[in-house]
Write a protein that holds these residues in place. Structure first.
Motif, PDB file in Angstrom:
ATOM      1  N   GLU A  49      12.332  51.930  61.194  1.00 30.25           N
ATOM      2  CA  GLU A  49      12.371  52.212  62.629  1.00 30.25           C
ATOM      3  C   GLU A  49      12.680  50.951  63.438  1.00 30.25           C
ATOM      4  N   ALA A  50      12.148  49.816  63.017  1.00 30.65           N
ATOM      5  CA  ALA A  50      12.464  48.548  63.691  1.00 30.65           C
ATOM      6  C   ALA A  50      13.940  48.219  63.509  1.00 30.65           C
ATOM      7  N   GLY A  51      14.480  48.469  62.343  1.00 33.30           N
ATOM      8  CA  GLY A  51      15.897  48.231  62.090  1.00 33.30           C
ATOM      9  C   GLY A  51      16.787  49.132  62.923  1.00 33.30           C
ATOM     10  N   LYS A  83       4.741  53.910  54.156  1.00 34.73           N
ATOM     11  CA  LYS A  83       4.369  53.640  55.544  1.00 34.73           C
ATOM     12  C   LYS A  83       5.006  52.328  56.015  1.00 34.73           C
ATOM     13  N   SER A  84       4.945  51.303  55.210  1.00 34.68           N
ATOM     14  CA  SER A  84       5.539  50.011  55.557  1.00 34.68           C
ATOM     15  C   SER A  84       7.054  50.125  55.653  1.00 34.68           C
ATOM     16  N   TRP A  85       7.658  50.871  54.717  1.00 34.38           N
ATOM     17  CA  TRP A  85       9.103  51.059  54.727  1.00 34.38           C
ATOM     18  C   TRP A  85       9.522  51.757  56.016  1.00 34.38           C
ATOM     19  N   HIS A 120      10.685  45.009  54.801  1.00 34.18           N
ATOM     20  CA  HIS A 120      12.020  44.414  54.903  1.00 34.18           C
ATOM     21  C   HIS A 120      13.091  45.323  54.299  1.00 34.18           C
ATOM     22  N   ALA A 121      12.773  46.024  53.229  1.00 36.64           N
ATOM     23  CA  ALA A 121      13.733  46.970  52.651  1.00 36.64           C
ATOM     24  C   ALA A 121      14.049  48.070  53.664  1.00 36.64           C
ATOM     25  N   HIS A 179      13.445  38.099  62.798  1.00 37.39           N
ATOM     26  CA  HIS A 179      12.831  36.783  63.002  1.00 37.39           C
ATOM     27  C   HIS A 179      12.036  36.761  64.306  1.00 37.39           C
ATOM     28  N   VAL A 180      12.480  37.524  65.283  1.00 39.50           N
ATOM     29  CA  VAL A 180      11.778  37.591  66.565  1.00 39.50           C
ATOM     30  C   VAL A 180      10.608  38.560  66.465  1.00 39.50           C
ATOM     31  N   PHE A 181      10.823  39.669  65.763  1.00 43.86           N
ATOM     32  CA  PHE A 181       9.789  40.680  65.575  1.00 43.86           C
ATOM     33  C   PHE A 181       9.451  40.762  64.093  1.00 43.86           C
ATOM     34  N   PRO A 182       8.606  39.865  63.602  1.00 45.82           N
ATOM     35  CA  PRO A 182       8.270  39.922  62.172  1.00 45.82           C
ATOM     36  C   PRO A 182       7.505  41.202  61.846  1.00 45.82           C
ATOM     37  N   GLU A 183       7.401  41.467  60.577  1.00 50.11           N
ATOM     38  CA  GLU A 183       6.702  42.688  60.158  1.00 50.11           C
ATOM     39  C   GLU A 183       5.278  42.699  60.708  1.00 50.11           C
TER      40      GLU A 183
END
Length: 62
Positions: free
Chosen positions: A13-15, A6-8, A36-37, A22-26
Motif C-alpha cells: 500500500e505504501a508503494g 500483514k507486513s507485505w 520491502h517486498a 527512505h523518507v517513509f521507512p517501514e
C-alpha cells in the motif's frame, strides 16, 4: 523465506501511494523483508498504472 502477509500488505500500500521508502521507512512491528517486498511490488504496480494512463491520455487528443 516466509512472507508475513500483514507486513507485505502495508509495504504494498505504501508503494502504491508512491511513498519514498527512505523518507517513509517501514512501520514498527513489521517484518522488514516482507514490507520491502510488498513496497517494491506496490511501487511497480503504481508505475505501470501511470504508464497506461499516460498512453491512454495521449490517444484521446485530436
Amino acid at each position: 523465506m516466509k512472507i508475513d502477509k500483514k507486513s507485505w500488505r502495508q509495504g504494498y500500500e505504501a508503494g502504491l501511494r508512491q511513498q519514498n521508502s527512505h523518507v517513509f521507512p517501514e512501520p514498527e512491528n513489521t517484518e522488514v523483508l516482507s514490507w520491502h517486498a510488498g513496497f517494491l511490488e506496490g511501487q511497480t504496480e503504481a508505475e505501470i498504472k501511470i504508464k497506461i494512463h499516460r498512453k491512454q491520455s495521449r490517444r484521446k487528443e485530436p
